[in-house]
Design an enzyme around this catalytic site. Structure first.
Site, PDB file in Angstrom:
ATOM      1  CD  GLU A   1      -3.371   0.302   1.768  1.00 51.37           C
ATOM      2  OE1 GLU A   1      -4.335   1.067   1.496  1.00 51.37           O
ATOM      3  OE2 GLU A   1      -3.520  -0.686   2.131  1.00 51.37           O
TER       4      GLU A   1
ATOM      5  CD  GLU B   1      -4.352  -0.698   9.139  1.00 43.55           C
ATOM      6  OE1 GLU B   1      -3.707  -1.516   9.035  1.00 43.55           O
ATOM      7  OE2 GLU B   1      -5.048  -0.327   7.941  1.00 43.55           O
TER       8      GLU B   1
HETATM    9  C1  BGC Z   1      -5.218   2.437   4.682  1.00 42.71           C
HETATM   10  C2  BGC Z   1      -6.023   3.422   5.677  1.00 42.71           C
HETATM   11  C3  BGC Z   1      -6.864   4.372   4.852  1.00 42.71           C
HETATM   12  C4  BGC Z   1      -8.015   3.286   4.573  1.00 42.71           C
HETATM   13  C5  BGC Z   1      -9.133   4.034   3.901  1.00 42.71           C
HETATM   14  C6  BGC Z   1      -6.420   1.585   4.106  1.00 42.71           C
HETATM   15  O1  BGC Z   1      -5.997   0.667   3.334  1.00 42.71           O
HETATM   16  O2  BGC Z   1      -4.365   1.763   5.196  1.00 42.71           O
HETATM   17  O3  BGC Z   1      -5.096   3.986   6.565  1.00 42.71           O
HETATM   18  O4  BGC Z   1      -7.165   5.508   5.183  1.00 42.71           O
HETATM   19  O5  BGC Z   1      -7.551   2.263   3.575  1.00 42.71           O
HETATM   20  O6  BGC Z   1     -10.011   3.309   4.468  1.00 42.71           O
END
Ligand code: BGC
Length: 924
Positions: A488, A760
């Protein structure tokens, strides 16, 4: 009226006791000078750069009354090109250059002198300098080039180079370099500069940065060799589940402008005469790591006369220069390094190094072996409860670096164009005993200066602050990313906006965010919607989520309040307006209840939710709150910019949005349709409720928290404001109790199980040692670190006044909460020890260091305060017996430097000028 953090709750019974303005002469000096917030920067493409100077004095109450700036082409200032003359002004930050047009690549020297309030002058400052960038596309006299396809395979990193001759004495030599892909440039056997992953990441098709380097010392008379190796980087590595987002061909653009001592000049750079070849890098990707075969290394490829290997003519490409911009933010540089704290043999038989800190960068490894021996390093953030290496949460990101040895002793390897997020490294192919000293983990991040420090008498809280800082370091790698390890690593807008203010306490993020906000504006859709990630690399239309897209208004406003430069508002104004207009266009009767929203992302959700404990908040209720918040910030901005028409327009819009909110989401008795903490927090924080409904709403929030046995249940959007709202509405003890809560969900739960960064999810690793779902479980995600803002502003009490003449810490408040009580016996009994007895915090502002440090010793409170020159501050001492307050050892009312004070039963307010003060007082 602009909203302010300074809600003066108490009636100030002010009497001026003592004018106290010291009559002696004030020594004032200019301590540090900045151009565009940097020291002696190269490559500025703003035609009217701005100057900031930091003043110092060992006297109290020192202010600037006038300044004079001189800018010259030479260090002797014999013929300044601009002399501001003596300007009667107290402005010492962001003062705009107002001289004749500045020229491309020219060096300018500058200095500043100031006068204090008694009209006594400082000496001239040290001489600063800056260099302009290439201001016009016609300044580029070179050509884009790509490698000859015969010289590399598709995945190999090409090397492109040329030789050129210098036959005269050099005065200045400037290299301007960029790439499609990443580049590492070399000149005569040495790397140019010390930055990593240049040219950084921007919305490449619209904005591609080049870097400016002074190469006058690296160039020599005679034959020179210059060139660069290219990597895929963000440009063409697999990214956001796609390949080649921006293109599939790495390309180089490099220009060296040489000015000779005799006044003549010459330009060298990329053109059809360059040659390309390949080297040791067989592939290099953002997520998957790098593969180097050192047997193919052309070690001295940038040294003249070295013709090792086959070099073929490059291709010239017509990529143009229109999207080129100079680099505004700090480059990524090498920072802390770590040695393994343990070599682990895991139950599964792996050899794993533990570096003790989850970080972002790479491992530099020393290895010896036979030619063709291969070593591999896998990277992970965490071990399983059985102590095995865990990579499931990296999803498809391999995070593996592979090196093939060439047989020489003590080879040193590190990736050139890839980085990893890790604490643990698994080794493959290492024979014999592992020597920990052969491994060094290097942290890489954008080279922003550290501005904040925060520590307390509580070790867990200090670790939380450490984790917040490391979450920031790991995710401020040229763009603010969600996470730095899995497949990501994107510029998620929601994450960035919730963390921006905390980030601005910890580090100087002014230029970092200013650059990124330009990408926000560049990638904003024609209809005003803002993509989920910036730079936008997702699908078209992935945009417009409440709390994410509001980055367009929130971050400029945060930058303005922290750094005091209204230009950020001016520059982003169209983008801010477009985002609000988009929300309005999606609304019916001012109610925005359409579209896709992430909502209060990752809020508390127990596994087996039979009694409905999941803290779900209606997504459209959230959307309406952010619609209002963005509109409020836009109205504030219009007011700062002096645009009264817009101010009226957005104030009216805001009223309508709030009315629609009340109609749709609030019962007559003030209950919200979602009873979650986040619903109440947002409604209260953004003033969605009429004043008469606020305290009952705060009560409901408080009892909700008690109902979860003193636990938070908020996700990404509620968490940043949770403690703020509690403190603001008189529940500071509850805010403190939540902060100190050690059991899940809480900020300290991860700390108690060994976290070294912010996670997270509240329960990335569950109390039983198992993990949350691997599809969404990063251990380095800064969003929940947004509590840092409250720690600085409420525990330490460092606040800026948010008015046009107070922002950026020109007017400071020191309003600490000295008394932090537990509202829950349970939390108190979690071995937390006594409530805080000490908080030490400081913040380096553009005026200098602000400090607020307090300690309670034997019932007496000692507060140390530093207030920079050219600022004023109000210090608030709650429930102090004003007759017994001492300052720097003297009774308050005999201390000449204090210019104003007032007191009420609840609070003593002391107004100060610059200086260092130690207050002691007892509770009355
Ligand atoms: C990210 C988040 C982001 C989110 C959106 C994720 O995959 O890691 O931090 O804000 O997607 O919902």
């Amino acid at each position: 009226m602009i909203t302010t953090r300074l809600l003066l709750k108490h009636v100030i019974l002010g009497i001026i006791l003592l004018s106290g303005i010291a009559s002696f002469s004030q020594a004032i000096k200019v301590e540090r000078i900045l151009v565009e917030n940097r020291q002696n920067p190269l490559g500025i493409d703003l035609v009217k750069p701005k100057f900031t100077w930091i003043l110092a004095s060992d006297k109290f109450n020192v202010n600037q009354s006038a300044y004079q700036i001189q800018v010259s082409n030479s260090e002797d200032f014999k013929n300044p090109i601009w002399d501001s003359g003596k300007q009667q002004s107290d402005q010492s930050v962001h003062v705009t250059y107002a001289g004749p047009d500045l020229k491309s690549l020219t060096y300018y020297y500058w200095r500043v002198k100031v006068w204090d309030q008694n009209n006594s002058a400082s000496k001239w400052s040290v001489i600063g300098k800056w260099q302009m960038a290439l201001l016009d596309t016609s300044d580029w006299q070179v050509k884009w080039i790509t490698a000859n396809p015969e010289s590399t395979t598709a995945k190999q990193s090409p090397i492109l180079r040329t030789e050129f001759r210098i036959s005269k004495e050099i005065k200045t030599a400037t290299a301007s370099i960029t790439a499609r892909g990443l580049y590492e440039a070399q000149l005569n056997g040495e790397k140019i500069g010390d930055a990593y992953f240049t040219p950084g990441w921007t919305s490449y098709n619209k904005r591609l940065q080049y870097q400016t380097y002074d190469v006058s010392k690296q160039l020599k008379q005679g034959l020179n060799t210059i060139g660069a190796q290219l990597g895929e980087g963000w440009y063409s590595s697999p990214l956001a589940w796609n390949d080649n987002i921006y293109g599939d061909k790495s390309a180089l653009l490099l220009q060296v402008n040489v000015v000779y001592a005799d006044g003549t000049s010459e330009v060298f750079g990329t053109d059809e005469n360059w040659k390309s070849s390949s080297g040791s890098i067989q592939y290099s990707e953002v997520y998957n790591g790098e593969f180097q075969d050192s047997r193919l290394n052309k070690e001295n490829w940038s040294q003249s006369g070295n013709n090792e290997g086959i070099w073929l003519p490059v291709n010239v490409e017509d990529f143009g220069f229109d999207n080129l911009i100079a680099t505004y933010n700090e480059p990524i540089r090498e920072h802390e390094s770590f040695k393994p704290i343990e070599v682990i043999k895991t139950p599964e038989g792996d050899t794993v190094l533990d570096f003790g800190q989850n970080l972002v960068g790479f491992v530099r490894v020393r290895a010896s072996g036979k030619p063709g021996d291969t070593i591999k390093l896998d990277h992970a953030e965490i071990l399983t409860r059985e102590n095995n290496f865990y990579t499931d949460n990296l999803r498809a990101a391999k995070q593996q670096n592979t090196y093939v040895l060439n047989g020489s002793k003590n080879q040193v390897f590190e990736p050139t164009f890839s980085w990893q997020g890790f604490r643990y490294v698994r080794l493959h192919g290492f024979n014999g005993e592992i020597n920990p000293d052969d491994f060094t983990a290097i942290a890489l991040y954008s080279d922003m200066s550290k501005t904040g420090s925060f520590s307390t008498s509580n070790a867990l809280l200090n670790q939380l602050q450490h984790n917040i800082e490391w979450g920031q370091k790991g995710n401020f790698l040229d763009v603010p990313t969600d996470c730095p390890q899995r497949d990501e690593r994107l510029g998620w807008t929601g994450d960035a906006q919730v963390f921006a203010s905390t980030a601005a306490f910890n580090m100087q993020v002014d230029n970092f965010f200013t650059k990124w906000m330009k990408d926000v504006a560049a990638d904003q859709l024609d209809n005003g919607s803002v993509p989920y990630v910036i730079p936008q690399v997702l699908r078209d239309g992935d945009s417009g989520s409440a709390g994410w897209a509001d980055v367009a208004t929130i971050v400029p406003w945060e930058l303005y309040t922290h750094y005091g430069d209204r230009d950020i508002l001016l520059d982003q104004y169209e983008s801010m307006k477009a985002w609000v207009a988009y929300m309005q266009s999606q609304s019916t009767n001012y109610l925005w209840n359409k579209g896709n929203h992430f909502g209060d992302w990752l809020f508390y959700r127990p596994d087996d939710d039979t009694d409905g404990r999941a803290a779900i908040t209606d997504k459209y209720l959230i959307a309406q709150c952010f619609f209002a918040h963005s509109t409020q910030l836009l109205a504030n901005t219009a007011q700062v910019l002096g645009n009264n028409k817009d101010y009226q327009k957005y104030t009216t819009l805001l009223k309508n949005i709030k009315e629609a909110f009340l109609k749709e989401y609030v019962t007559p008795s003030g209950r919200l349709v979602s009873g979650s903490q986040t619903a109440y927090v947002l409604a209260l924080n953004f003033d969605m409720l009429p004043i008469e409904l606020r305290s009952q709403a705060a009560d409901r929030l408080a009892s909700n928290i008690r109902g979860y046995n003193y636990h938070l249940t908020t996700g990404f959007l509620g968490t940043p404001y949770l403690c703020k709202v509690l403190t603001r509405f008189g529940y500071h003890d509850l805010a403190y109790t939540l902060l100190m809560q050690k059991s899940y969900p809480s900020w300290l739960y991860p700390v108690t199980v060994g976290a070294t960064t912010i996670w997270e999810r509240w329960d990335g690793r569950k109390p039983d040692g198992t993990f949350q779902t691997p599809t969404m479980n990063s251990f380095n995600h800064y969003a929940y670190g947004a509590i840092g803002d409250w720690m600085y502003t409420e525990l330490a009490g460092i606040q800026t006044e948010i008015t046009t003449d107070g922002v950026g810490y020109k007017k400071i408040s020191i309003r600490p909460h000295f008394e932090n009580k537990y509202s829950s016996e349970d939390v108190k009994n979690q071995n937390q020890g006594e409530p805080l007895t000490e908080v030490n915090a400081s913040l380096e502002t553009y005026y200098g260091a602000v400090e607020s440090s307090w300690a309670i010793e034997q019932g007496q409170t000692v507060l140390k305060v530093a207030i920079p020159v050219n600022t004023t501050a109000d210090v608030f001492l709650p429930e102090a017996d004003s007759g017994k307050i001492t300052v720097n050892g003297k009774a308050l009312n005999s201390f000449r430097a204090i210019i104003f004070r007032s007191s009420s039963e609840d609070e003593t307010q002391i107004s100060l000028g610059s200086g260092l003060y130690t207050f002691t007082f007892n509770k009355s």
